[in-house]
Design an enzyme around this catalytic site. Structure first.
Site, short mmCIF file in Angstrom:
data_model
loop_
_atom_site.label_atom_id
_atom_site.label_comp_id
_atom_site.label_asym_id
_atom_site.label_seq_id
_atom_site.Cartn_x
_atom_site.Cartn_y
_atom_site.Cartn_z
CG ASP A 1 -2.07 -0.98 1.10
OD1 ASP A 1 -2.90 -0.77 0.18
OD2 ASP A 1 -2.13 -1.95 1.86
CD GLU B 1 -3.70 12.30 1.94
OE1 GLU B 1 -4.57 11.45 1.74
OE2 GLU B 1 -3.87 13.50 1.73
CG ASP B 2 -2.83 6.85 4.35
OD1 ASP B 2 -3.59 7.77 4.69
OD2 ASP B 2 -3.14 5.96 3.53
NE ARG C 1 -0.57 1.92 4.04
CZ ARG C 1 -1.07 3.04 3.53
NH1 ARG C 1 -2.37 3.28 3.67
NH2 ARG C 1 -0.32 3.90 2.89
NE ARG D 1 -6.59 0.91 8.22
CZ ARG D 1 -6.25 0.91 6.94
NH1 ARG D 1 -5.33 1.72 6.50
NH2 ARG D 1 -6.83 0.06 6.11
CG HIS E 1 -7.99 7.22 5.75
ND1 HIS E 1 -7.52 6.44 4.72
CD2 HIS E 1 -7.27 6.89 6.83
CE1 HIS E 1 -6.54 5.66 5.17
NE2 HIS E 1 -6.37 5.91 6.45
CB CYS F 1 -4.37 8.08 -0.75
SG CYS F 1 -6.11 8.06 -0.47
C1 CIR Z 1 -5.31 1.09 3.01
O1 CIR Z 1 -6.30 0.43 3.33
O2 CIR Z 1 -4.54 1.55 3.85
C2 CIR Z 1 -5.03 1.32 1.55
N1 CIR Z 1 -5.45 0.18 0.80
C3 CIR Z 1 -5.73 2.57 1.07
C4 CIR Z 1 -5.26 3.81 1.73
C5 CIR Z 1 -5.94 5.00 1.24
N2 CIR Z 1 -5.43 6.17 1.83
C6 CIR Z 1 -6.15 7.22 2.15
O3 CIR Z 1 -7.38 7.21 2.05
N3 CIR Z 1 -5.51 8.26 2.66
#
Ligand code: CIR
Length: 253
Positions: free
Chosen positions: A60, A65-66, A85, A131, A161, A248
Protein backbone atom coordinates in the site's frame (compact mmCIF):
# COMPACT_ATOMS: atom_id res chain seq x y z
CA UNK A 1 -0.32 27.80 -2.45
CA UNK A 2 1.61 24.56 -2.93
CA UNK A 3 4.91 24.30 -4.81
CA UNK A 4 5.92 20.68 -4.40
CA UNK A 5 4.64 17.12 -4.19
CA UNK A 6 6.12 13.75 -3.34
CA UNK A 7 4.68 10.57 -4.84
CA UNK A 8 5.70 6.93 -4.62
CA UNK A 9 5.50 4.69 -7.67
CA UNK A 10 3.10 1.76 -7.18
CA UNK A 11 4.83 -1.59 -6.59
CA UNK A 12 3.97 -4.94 -8.19
CA UNK A 13 2.77 -6.25 -4.83
CA UNK A 14 0.01 -3.61 -4.80
CA UNK A 15 -2.27 -6.43 -5.93
CA UNK A 16 -2.00 -7.64 -2.30
CA UNK A 17 -2.95 -4.25 -0.83
CA UNK A 18 -5.61 -3.88 1.85
CA UNK A 19 -9.12 -3.50 0.47
CA UNK A 20 -12.77 -3.55 1.37
CA UNK A 21 -13.88 -2.16 -1.99
CA UNK A 22 -14.92 -5.44 -3.60
CA UNK A 23 -14.01 -4.06 -7.04
CA UNK A 24 -11.49 -6.76 -7.96
CA UNK A 25 -7.71 -6.88 -8.16
CA UNK A 26 -5.93 -3.83 -9.57
CA UNK A 27 -4.22 -4.13 -12.96
CA UNK A 28 -0.61 -3.20 -12.16
CA UNK A 29 0.33 -1.99 -15.65
CA UNK A 30 -2.76 0.20 -15.84
CA UNK A 31 -2.03 1.52 -12.34
CA UNK A 32 1.41 2.64 -13.56
CA UNK A 33 -0.14 4.46 -16.51
CA UNK A 34 -2.70 6.14 -14.25
CA UNK A 35 0.01 7.10 -11.77
CA UNK A 36 1.97 8.83 -14.54
CA UNK A 37 -1.14 10.77 -15.57
CA UNK A 38 -1.64 11.75 -11.92
CA UNK A 39 1.93 13.11 -11.77
CA UNK A 40 1.28 15.05 -14.95
CA UNK A 41 -1.82 16.60 -13.39
CA UNK A 42 0.21 17.69 -10.34
CA UNK A 43 2.76 19.27 -12.68
CA UNK A 44 -0.01 21.05 -14.56
CA UNK A 45 -1.02 22.57 -11.22
CA UNK A 46 2.49 24.02 -10.99
CA UNK A 47 4.08 21.51 -8.61
CA UNK A 48 7.61 20.16 -8.75
CA UNK A 49 7.11 16.43 -8.20
CA UNK A 50 9.61 14.13 -6.49
CA UNK A 51 9.03 10.50 -7.45
CA UNK A 52 10.13 7.85 -4.93
CA UNK A 53 10.97 4.31 -6.05
CA UNK A 54 8.44 1.49 -5.60
CA UNK A 55 8.85 -0.82 -2.60
CA UNK A 56 7.45 -4.33 -2.94
CA UNK A 57 7.67 -4.90 0.81
CA UNK A 58 4.78 -2.51 1.28
CA UNK A 59 1.82 -3.19 -1.05
CA UNK A 60 0.00 0.00 0.00
CA UNK A 61 3.02 2.30 -0.02
CA UNK A 62 1.90 4.21 -3.12
CA UNK A 63 -0.71 5.76 -0.77
CA UNK A 64 2.09 7.93 0.57
CA UNK A 65 -0.24 10.51 2.07
CA UNK A 66 -0.84 8.23 5.04
CA UNK A 67 2.85 8.03 5.99
CA UNK A 68 3.60 11.69 6.62
CA UNK A 69 2.02 15.09 7.23
CA UNK A 70 3.95 18.00 5.76
CA UNK A 71 3.02 21.42 7.10
CA UNK A 72 4.71 24.72 6.18
CA UNK A 73 6.61 24.58 9.51
CA UNK A 74 7.43 20.90 10.08
CA UNK A 75 7.00 17.39 8.71
CA UNK A 76 5.55 14.64 10.88
CA UNK A 77 6.19 10.98 10.11
CA UNK A 78 3.12 9.01 11.15
CA UNK A 79 2.61 5.58 12.70
CA UNK A 80 0.02 3.96 10.39
CA UNK A 81 -2.81 1.99 11.96
CA UNK A 82 -2.61 -1.09 9.72
CA UNK A 83 0.14 -3.54 10.70
CA UNK A 84 1.25 -4.11 7.13
CA UNK A 85 1.78 -0.34 6.74
CA UNK A 86 3.41 0.43 10.09
CA UNK A 87 6.95 0.79 8.72
CA UNK A 88 6.11 2.82 5.60
CA UNK A 89 7.10 6.15 7.24
CA UNK A 90 10.56 4.82 8.09
CA UNK A 91 11.11 3.95 4.43
CA UNK A 92 10.26 7.43 3.16
CA UNK A 93 12.05 9.27 5.96
CA UNK A 94 15.21 9.88 3.92
CA UNK A 95 13.22 11.90 1.38
CA UNK A 96 11.42 13.77 4.17
CA UNK A 97 14.69 14.63 5.93
CA UNK A 98 15.94 16.21 2.69
CA UNK A 99 13.24 18.91 2.99
CA UNK A 100 14.21 22.11 4.69
CA UNK A 101 11.92 21.39 7.67
CA UNK A 102 12.21 19.95 11.18
CA UNK A 103 11.01 16.34 11.23
CA UNK A 104 8.89 14.90 14.06
CA UNK A 105 7.61 11.34 14.61
CA UNK A 106 4.46 9.79 16.09
CA UNK A 107 5.40 7.13 18.64
CA UNK A 108 3.89 3.92 20.01
CA UNK A 109 1.22 3.30 21.21
CA UNK A 110 -0.38 6.03 19.08
CA UNK A 111 -1.43 5.30 15.53
CA UNK A 112 -2.36 7.78 12.84
CA UNK A 113 -2.80 7.73 9.06
CA UNK A 114 -2.39 11.20 7.59
CA UNK A 115 -5.30 10.45 5.24
CA UNK A 116 -7.23 11.25 8.42
CA UNK A 117 -5.85 14.78 8.51
CA UNK A 118 -7.34 17.74 6.65
CA UNK A 119 -5.54 21.09 6.61
CA UNK A 120 -7.59 24.29 6.77
CA UNK A 121 -5.08 27.12 7.01
CA UNK A 122 -3.24 26.75 10.31
CA UNK A 123 -5.79 24.29 11.67
CA UNK A 124 -5.74 20.54 11.15
CA UNK A 125 -8.87 18.38 11.51
CA UNK A 126 -8.00 14.84 12.55
CA UNK A 127 -10.42 11.95 12.04
CA UNK A 128 -10.56 9.30 14.76
CA UNK A 129 -10.95 6.13 12.72
CA UNK A 130 -10.03 2.45 12.79
CA UNK A 131 -6.54 3.62 11.77
CA UNK A 132 -6.14 6.76 13.88
CA UNK A 133 -6.28 6.43 17.66
CA UNK A 134 -6.99 9.11 20.24
CA UNK A 135 -3.39 8.83 21.42
CA UNK A 136 -2.08 9.27 17.86
CA UNK A 137 -4.28 12.34 17.40
CA UNK A 138 -3.17 13.79 20.75
CA UNK A 139 0.49 13.38 19.85
CA UNK A 140 -0.16 15.03 16.49
CA UNK A 141 -1.96 18.00 18.07
CA UNK A 142 0.87 18.44 20.59
CA UNK A 143 3.42 18.55 17.75
CA UNK A 144 1.27 20.99 15.75
CA UNK A 145 0.97 23.24 18.84
CA UNK A 146 4.75 23.24 19.23
CA UNK A 147 4.95 24.91 15.79
CA UNK A 148 2.14 27.40 16.41
CA UNK A 149 -0.47 25.31 14.57
CA UNK A 150 -3.71 23.87 15.96
CA UNK A 151 -5.66 20.63 15.65
CA UNK A 152 -8.98 19.12 16.68
CA UNK A 153 -10.58 15.70 16.30
CA UNK A 154 -13.67 14.47 14.46
CA UNK A 155 -15.13 11.02 15.17
CA UNK A 156 -15.63 8.79 12.14
CA UNK A 157 -18.34 6.14 11.98
CA UNK A 158 -18.22 4.48 8.60
CA UNK A 159 -15.47 5.98 6.46
CA UNK A 160 -11.94 4.61 6.13
CA UNK A 161 -10.30 8.01 6.48
CA UNK A 162 -11.47 11.57 7.16
CA UNK A 163 -10.54 12.62 3.63
CA UNK A 164 -12.43 9.67 2.14
CA UNK A 165 -15.52 11.79 2.77
CA UNK A 166 -14.38 15.43 2.77
CA UNK A 167 -11.96 17.67 0.89
CA UNK A 168 -11.18 21.28 1.65
CA UNK A 169 -11.24 23.40 -1.51
CA UNK A 170 -10.03 26.60 0.21
CA UNK A 171 -12.26 29.73 0.12
CA UNK A 172 -14.16 28.32 3.14
CA UNK A 173 -15.54 25.64 0.82
CA UNK A 174 -15.81 21.97 1.69
CA UNK A 175 -16.70 19.07 -0.54
CA UNK A 176 -18.51 16.54 1.64
CA UNK A 177 -20.42 13.32 1.67
CA UNK A 178 -22.31 11.04 4.05
CA UNK A 179 -21.64 11.25 7.77
CA UNK A 180 -19.75 14.53 7.41
CA UNK A 181 -22.68 16.54 6.06
CA UNK A 182 -24.21 16.80 9.54
CA UNK A 183 -21.07 17.32 11.64
CA UNK A 184 -21.59 20.48 13.65
CA UNK A 185 -17.90 21.41 13.64
CA UNK A 186 -18.05 21.57 9.81
CA UNK A 187 -21.16 23.70 9.46
CA UNK A 188 -19.16 26.94 9.27
CA UNK A 189 -18.01 25.93 5.79
CA UNK A 190 -19.92 26.33 2.54
CA UNK A 191 -20.61 22.66 1.92
CA UNK A 192 -20.76 21.27 -1.61
CA UNK A 193 -22.78 18.11 -1.14
CA UNK A 194 -21.58 15.08 -3.11
CA UNK A 195 -24.33 12.79 -4.43
CA UNK A 196 -24.62 9.31 -2.90
CA UNK A 197 -23.77 7.65 -6.21
CA UNK A 198 -20.66 9.80 -6.62
CA UNK A 199 -19.28 9.37 -3.10
CA UNK A 200 -15.82 8.42 -4.34
CA UNK A 201 -15.43 11.96 -5.73
CA UNK A 202 -15.65 13.44 -2.21
CA UNK A 203 -11.91 12.78 -2.20
CA UNK A 204 -10.73 15.44 -4.62
CA UNK A 205 -7.66 17.64 -4.36
CA UNK A 206 -7.35 21.43 -4.39
CA UNK A 207 -4.01 22.63 -5.74
CA UNK A 208 -3.52 26.33 -6.45
CA UNK A 209 -7.16 26.92 -7.49
CA UNK A 210 -7.29 23.86 -9.68
CA UNK A 211 -9.28 20.89 -8.37
CA UNK A 212 -8.22 17.40 -9.42
CA UNK A 213 -11.27 15.12 -9.42
CA UNK A 214 -11.48 11.41 -10.15
CA UNK A 215 -12.57 10.75 -13.73
CA UNK A 216 -16.15 9.56 -14.25
CA UNK A 217 -17.96 11.68 -11.64
CA UNK A 218 -19.40 14.39 -13.83
CA UNK A 219 -22.02 15.77 -11.42
CA UNK A 220 -19.40 16.47 -8.79
CA UNK A 221 -17.01 17.93 -11.37
CA UNK A 222 -19.76 20.20 -12.66
CA UNK A 223 -20.75 21.31 -9.16
CA UNK A 224 -17.14 22.27 -8.37
CA UNK A 225 -16.57 23.96 -11.70
CA UNK A 226 -19.67 26.13 -11.15
CA UNK A 227 -17.80 27.58 -8.17
CA UNK A 228 -15.17 28.89 -10.62
CA UNK A 229 -12.48 26.32 -10.05
CA UNK A 230 -10.57 24.86 -12.95
CA UNK A 231 -11.01 21.06 -13.07
CA UNK A 232 -8.63 18.29 -14.08
CA UNK A 233 -10.11 14.78 -14.16
CA UNK A 234 -7.73 11.86 -13.60
CA UNK A 235 -8.66 8.20 -13.89
CA UNK A 236 -7.60 6.36 -10.72
CA UNK A 237 -9.79 3.26 -11.08
CA UNK A 238 -6.96 0.88 -10.12
CA UNK A 239 -6.27 2.72 -6.87
CA UNK A 240 -9.97 2.83 -6.06
CA UNK A 241 -9.88 -0.98 -6.02
CA UNK A 242 -7.63 -0.61 -2.95
CA UNK A 243 -9.84 2.01 -1.26
CA UNK A 244 -7.39 4.73 -2.27
CA UNK A 245 -8.40 8.13 -3.57
CA UNK A 246 -6.65 11.00 -5.31
CA UNK A 247 -5.33 12.66 -2.17
CA UNK A 248 -3.74 9.45 -0.86
CA UNK A 249 -1.35 9.33 -3.82
CA UNK A 250 0.73 12.39 -2.90
CA UNK A 251 2.13 14.66 -0.25
CA UNK A 252 1.51 18.26 -1.29
CA UNK A 253 3.24 21.21 0.33
C1 CIR B 1 -5.31 1.09 3.01
O1 CIR B 1 -6.30 0.43 3.33
O2 CIR B 1 -4.54 1.55 3.85
C2 CIR B 1 -5.03 1.32 1.55
N1 CIR B 1 -5.45 0.18 0.80
C3 CIR B 1 -5.73 2.57 1.07
C4 CIR B 1 -5.26 3.81 1.73
C5 CIR B 1 -5.94 5.00 1.24
N2 CIR B 1 -5.43 6.17 1.83
C6 CIR B 1 -6.15 7.22 2.15
O3 CIR B 1 -7.38 7.21 2.05
N3 CIR B 1 -5.51 8.26 2.66
Amino acid sequence: MFTQAIVKTPCKSMVNGITQAGLGTPDYELALVQHKAYIKALETCGLKVTILAPDDNFPDSTFIEDACLITPRCAILTRPGANSRRKEPFHISKAIHKLDLPVETIRSPGTIDAGDIMMVGDHYYIGLSDRTSTNGAEQMIEILNKYGLTGSTIELKTMLHLKTGISYLENNTLLAFGEFLQKKELQKFNILRVDDNESYAANSVWINDIVIVPDGFSRTAEMISKKKYEIIAVDVSEFRKLDGGLSCLSLRF
